[in-house]
Design a protein around this motif. Structure first.
Motif, PDB file in Angstrom:
ATOM      1  N   MET A   1      -2.978   9.925   9.447  1.00 42.83           N
ATOM      2  CA  MET A   1      -1.731   9.369   9.969  1.00 42.83           C
ATOM      3  C   MET A   1      -0.716  10.486  10.186  1.00 42.83           C
ATOM      4  SD  MET A   1       0.861   6.595   8.210  1.00 42.83           S
ATOM      5  CE  MET A   1      -0.461   5.464   7.914  1.00 42.83           C
ATOM      6  N   ASN A   2       0.118  10.360  11.183  1.00 44.31           N
ATOM      7  CA  ASN A   2       1.219  11.282  11.415  1.00 44.31           C
ATOM      8  C   ASN A   2       2.043  11.422  10.135  1.00 44.31           C
ATOM      9  OD1 ASN A   2       3.655  12.517  12.195  1.00 44.31           O
ATOM     10  ND2 ASN A   2       3.570  11.602  14.246  1.00 44.31           N
ATOM     11  N   THR A   3       2.176  12.651   9.635  1.00 47.23           N
ATOM     12  CA  THR A   3       2.860  12.858   8.358  1.00 47.23           C
ATOM     13  C   THR A   3       4.350  12.538   8.437  1.00 47.23           C
ATOM     14  OG1 THR A   3       3.138  15.205   8.932  1.00 47.23           O
ATOM     15  CG2 THR A   3       1.223  14.613   7.599  1.00 47.23           C
ATOM     16  N   ASN A   4       4.899  12.451   9.648  1.00 44.87           N
ATOM     17  CA  ASN A   4       6.318  12.117   9.786  1.00 44.87           C
ATOM     18  C   ASN A   4       6.555  10.612   9.843  1.00 44.87           C
ATOM     19  OD1 ASN A   4       7.143  14.819   9.891  1.00 44.87           O
ATOM     20  ND2 ASN A   4       6.618  14.958  12.069  1.00 44.87           N
ATOM     21  N   SER A   5       5.501   9.835   9.782  1.00 43.35           N
ATOM     22  CA  SER A   5       5.649   8.392   9.892  1.00 43.35           C
ATOM     23  C   SER A   5       6.362   7.822   8.680  1.00 43.35           C
ATOM     24  CB  SER A   5       4.279   7.734  10.040  1.00 43.35           C
ATOM     25  OG  SER A   5       4.413   6.336  10.023  1.00 43.35           O
ATOM     26  N   THR A   6       7.205   6.827   8.935  1.00 37.73           N
ATOM     27  CA  THR A   6       7.879   6.125   7.833  1.00 37.73           C
ATOM     28  C   THR A   6       7.149   4.838   7.473  1.00 37.73           C
ATOM     29  OG1 THR A   6       9.376   5.272   9.550  1.00 37.73           O
ATOM     30  CG2 THR A   6      10.194   7.064   8.183  1.00 37.73           C
ATOM     31  N   ILE A   7       5.957   4.654   7.996  1.00 38.78           N
ATOM     32  CA  ILE A   7       5.104   3.536   7.607  1.00 38.78           C
ATOM     33  C   ILE A   7       4.613   3.761   6.180  1.00 38.78           C
ATOM     34  CG2 ILE A   7       2.926   2.341   8.070  1.00 38.78           C
ATOM     35  CD1 ILE A   7       5.000   1.764  10.203  1.00 38.78           C
ATOM     36  N   ARG A   8       4.637   2.700   5.363  1.00 44.42           N
ATOM     37  CA  ARG A   8       4.237   2.824   3.961  1.00 44.42           C
ATOM     38  C   ARG A   8       3.066   1.885   3.676  1.00 44.42           C
ATOM     39  NH1 ARG A   8       6.663   6.732   4.569  1.00 44.42           N
ATOM     40  NH2 ARG A   8       8.726   7.316   3.731  1.00 44.42           N
ATOM     41  N   ALA A   9       1.906   2.469   3.403  1.00 46.20           N
ATOM     42  CA  ALA A   9       0.727   1.670   3.099  1.00 46.20           C
ATOM     43  C   ALA A   9       0.931   0.818   1.855  1.00 46.20           C
ATOM     44  CB  ALA A   9      -0.498   2.574   2.931  1.00 46.20           C
ATOM     45  N   ARG A  10       1.664   1.332   0.880  1.00 42.95           N
ATOM     46  CA  ARG A  10       1.880   0.586  -0.365  1.00 42.95           C
ATOM     47  C   ARG A  10       2.661  -0.696  -0.109  1.00 42.95           C
ATOM     48  NH1 ARG A  10      -1.086   0.107  -4.163  1.00 42.95           N
ATOM     49  NH2 ARG A  10      -0.726  -2.069  -3.673  1.00 42.95           N
ATOM     50  N   ARG A  11       3.664  -0.625   0.760  1.00 43.30           N
ATOM     51  CA  ARG A  11       4.425  -1.840   1.082  1.00 43.30           C
ATOM     52  C   ARG A  11       3.525  -2.865   1.760  1.00 43.30           C
ATOM     53  NH1 ARG A  11      10.022   0.738   3.429  1.00 43.30           N
ATOM     54  NH2 ARG A  11       8.617   1.346   5.116  1.00 43.30           N
ATOM     55  N   ILE A  12       2.694  -2.389   2.672  1.00 39.34           N
ATOM     56  CA  ILE A  12       1.770  -3.294   3.366  1.00 39.34           C
ATOM     57  C   ILE A  12       0.838  -3.964   2.372  1.00 39.34           C
ATOM     58  CG2 ILE A  12      -0.203  -3.330   4.954  1.00 39.34           C
ATOM     59  CD1 ILE A  12       1.297  -1.198   6.608  1.00 39.34           C
ATOM     60  N   ALA A  13       0.260  -3.182   1.465  1.00 40.05           N
ATOM     61  CA  ALA A  13      -0.666  -3.733   0.471  1.00 40.05           C
ATOM     62  C   ALA A  13       0.025  -4.759  -0.419  1.00 40.05           C
ATOM     63  CB  ALA A  13      -1.255  -2.612  -0.379  1.00 40.05           C
ATOM     64  N   ASP A  14       1.237  -4.451  -0.849  1.00 41.97           N
ATOM     65  CA  ASP A  14       1.971  -5.375  -1.721  1.00 41.97           C
ATOM     66  C   ASP A  14       2.270  -6.692  -1.005  1.00 41.97           C
ATOM     67  OD1 ASP A  14       1.930  -3.523  -3.753  1.00 41.97           O
ATOM     68  OD2 ASP A  14       3.991  -2.829  -3.430  1.00 41.97           O
ATOM     69  N   ASP A  15       2.641  -6.599   0.273  1.00 44.25           N
ATOM     70  CA  ASP A  15       2.949  -7.816   1.031  1.00 44.25           C
ATOM     71  C   ASP A  15       1.709  -8.679   1.230  1.00 44.25           C
ATOM     72  OD1 ASP A  15       5.575  -7.120   1.250  1.00 44.25           O
ATOM     73  OD2 ASP A  15       5.478  -6.479   3.345  1.00 44.25           O
ATOM     74  N   ILE A  16       0.594  -8.052   1.573  1.00 41.08           N
ATOM     75  CA  ILE A  16      -0.631  -8.819   1.783  1.00 41.08           C
ATOM     76  C   ILE A  16      -1.083  -9.463   0.484  1.00 41.08           C
ATOM     77  CG2 ILE A  16      -3.094  -8.604   2.333  1.00 41.08           C
ATOM     78  CD1 ILE A  16      -2.286  -6.610   4.523  1.00 41.08           C
ATOM     79  N   ASP A  17      -0.946  -8.738  -0.628  1.00 42.97           N
ATOM     80  CA  ASP A  17      -1.298  -9.322  -1.930  1.00 42.97           C
ATOM     81  C   ASP A  17      -0.398 -10.514  -2.256  1.00 42.97           C
ATOM     82  OD1 ASP A  17      -3.329  -7.531  -2.311  1.00 42.97           O
ATOM     83  OD2 ASP A  17      -2.201  -6.215  -3.656  1.00 42.97           O
ATOM     84  N   ALA A  18       0.885 -10.395  -1.914  1.00 46.04           N
ATOM     85  CA  ALA A  18       1.822 -11.481  -2.203  1.00 46.04           C
ATOM     86  C   ALA A  18       1.459 -12.734  -1.412  1.00 46.04           C
ATOM     87  CB  ALA A  18       3.252 -11.044  -1.896  1.00 46.04           C
TER      88      ALA A  18
END
Length: 417
Positions: A1-18
């Protein structure tokens, strides 16, 4: 992934788990449209949209929309989204990944302090999966003005679809059709094994296959299974088996080309269905899917000829194949496909173009705007099953592609005016 991206995999994982945790008891990842669990999931998602800075509403068709107003809202809207409803026992990522990825794009723009010129919307479309009313894509059909008026009187128990849409906050007798959406993008798990097998990050979807369903009735004759000579039978099942094998052979031939094609005898009913009775009648329903319309037309023609030849060979009456439903293929918008290719390069994602054999809300949004979608890999291609799985990292990379595509579109759409 582009290292400058502000996308956060952890937030995505937490939301899907929720969202995955909001499910029917003892039924993993089950949150069907119009049920209390669906409404509970919607409540969670609405709050997540607000926390990201979006203004939320339920539109007339029952879709949940989160809006980030652009600096120049008169330019129109760029929309991202998918669906949060599930099939029974298997909807942890199907649809949900696309809604959460769209939400993550909103958060990433906020985190980097970017305000788009266009308004940005995140859509959770109502009832993309086949609902308790026996129909699908209710929300996106409503937004595109494609929902048949008579659908509102469809019944599940004592509940009409009209009342069900009202119960989720919609206004079913009002128009939800939009003319301000300038582009629509959807992220979805592939629901197949191609990306994983080829070790490719992103599929840029060239077309959503048209889906045609065809009913065939085989009328044999019931006889005693023990006393009727083999040469004197009119066995509906054996004739139906020949037809099913013919469907498979024809589909394999059509699938051997570059374009996607698949056909399945998905429904099969036999009567009297008794061990000591020669089968008298078989009803079969064929689900055929084609990226190219000419392939579907060839399939229908050859199926008709093949069924006639089998009936003549076995001496058992077979109805002419009857088309129950017929939806044309939906190509992705050529300009958006180019934008997505470029966004993959910007995000550092390997990619290939491919067709979708499954239906999606994008097919209906394409009726009112430029529309396209991307796939992210899912483990072993499994979907519509409890073990459906996609990694947060793969979804995050897909979200990064969406983010780059949105930023490119924010400029390109103005140049195209």
């Amino acid at each position: 992934m582009n290292t400058n991206s502000t996308i956060r995999a952890r937030r995505i994982a937490d939301d899907i788990d929720a969202l995955a945790g909001i499910t029917e008891p003892d039924r993993p990842y089950t949150r069907r449209a119009f049920t209390p669990k669906f409404l509970e999931g919607r409540k969670w998602l609405e709050q997540a949209m607000r926390d990201a800075g979006a203004v939320t509403q339920i539109d007339a068709a029952g879709n949940l929309i989160g809006t980030i107003r652009g600096a120049h809202p008169d330019l129109g809207t760029i929309m991202l989204g998918s669906h949060s409803d599930t099939v029974p026992d298997g909807g942890r990522f199907d649809g949900i990944a696309g809604v959460i990825a769209a939400l993550e794009v909103v958060r990433a723009l906020r985190d980097q302090g970017t305000v788009l010129d266009h308004t940005l919307e995140v859509a959770d479309f109502l009832a993309e999966e086949v609902s308790i009313f026996g129909v699908s894509c209710i929300g996106s059909r409503g937004m595109s003005g494609s929902r048949p008026p008579e659908w509102l009187q469809r019944v599940a128990g004592e509940l009409t679809l009209e009342q069900a849409i009202a119960d989720v906050g919609g206004h079913p007798l009002h128009s939800a059709e939009r003319d301000d959406i300038k582009a629509f993008l959807e992220l979805h798990i592939e629901q197949g094994p191609v990306l994983q097998n080829e070790k490719i990050d992103i599929g840029v979807v060239t077309a959503i296959a048209g889906i045609t369903r065809i009913e065939i009735i085989v009328e044999g004759r019931a006889d005693h299974a023990g006393t009727t000579p083999m040469g004197a039978r009119k066995d509906a099942l054996t004739t139906a088996a020949w037809i099913a094998l013919g469907v498979e052979e024809l589909a394999k031939a059509l699938a051997s080309g570059e374009a996607h094609f698949a056909a399945t005898v998905g429904e099969f009913e036999m009567t009297p269905n008794a061990a000591n009775v020669v089968p008298a009648r078989v009803r079969m329903l064929i689900d055929a899917r084609a990226e190219r319309r000419e392939d579907m037309e060839r399939f229908v023609d050859e199926l008709d000829n093949g069924v006639g030849a089998i009936a003549a060979k076995t001496g058992v009456a077979v109805s002419a194949p009857r088309m129950v439903s017929d939806n044309l293929p939906t190509p992705g918008d050529a300009d958006l496909l180019d934008v997505l290719d470029g966004a993959c390069q910007t995000a550092g994602a390997s990619h290939r173009r491919m067709a979708s054999g499954a239906g999606h809300d994008t097919a209906w949004m394409a009726r009112i705007t430029k529309a396209a979608m991307i796939f992210v890999p899912c483990v072993d291609g499994r979907s519509h099953a409890p073990d459906e799985l996609a990694t947060a990292e793969d979804i995050a990379l897909g979200a990064a592609v969406l983010l780059d595509a949105v930023m490119a579109l924010d400029t390109k759409l103005q140049e195209d005016i």
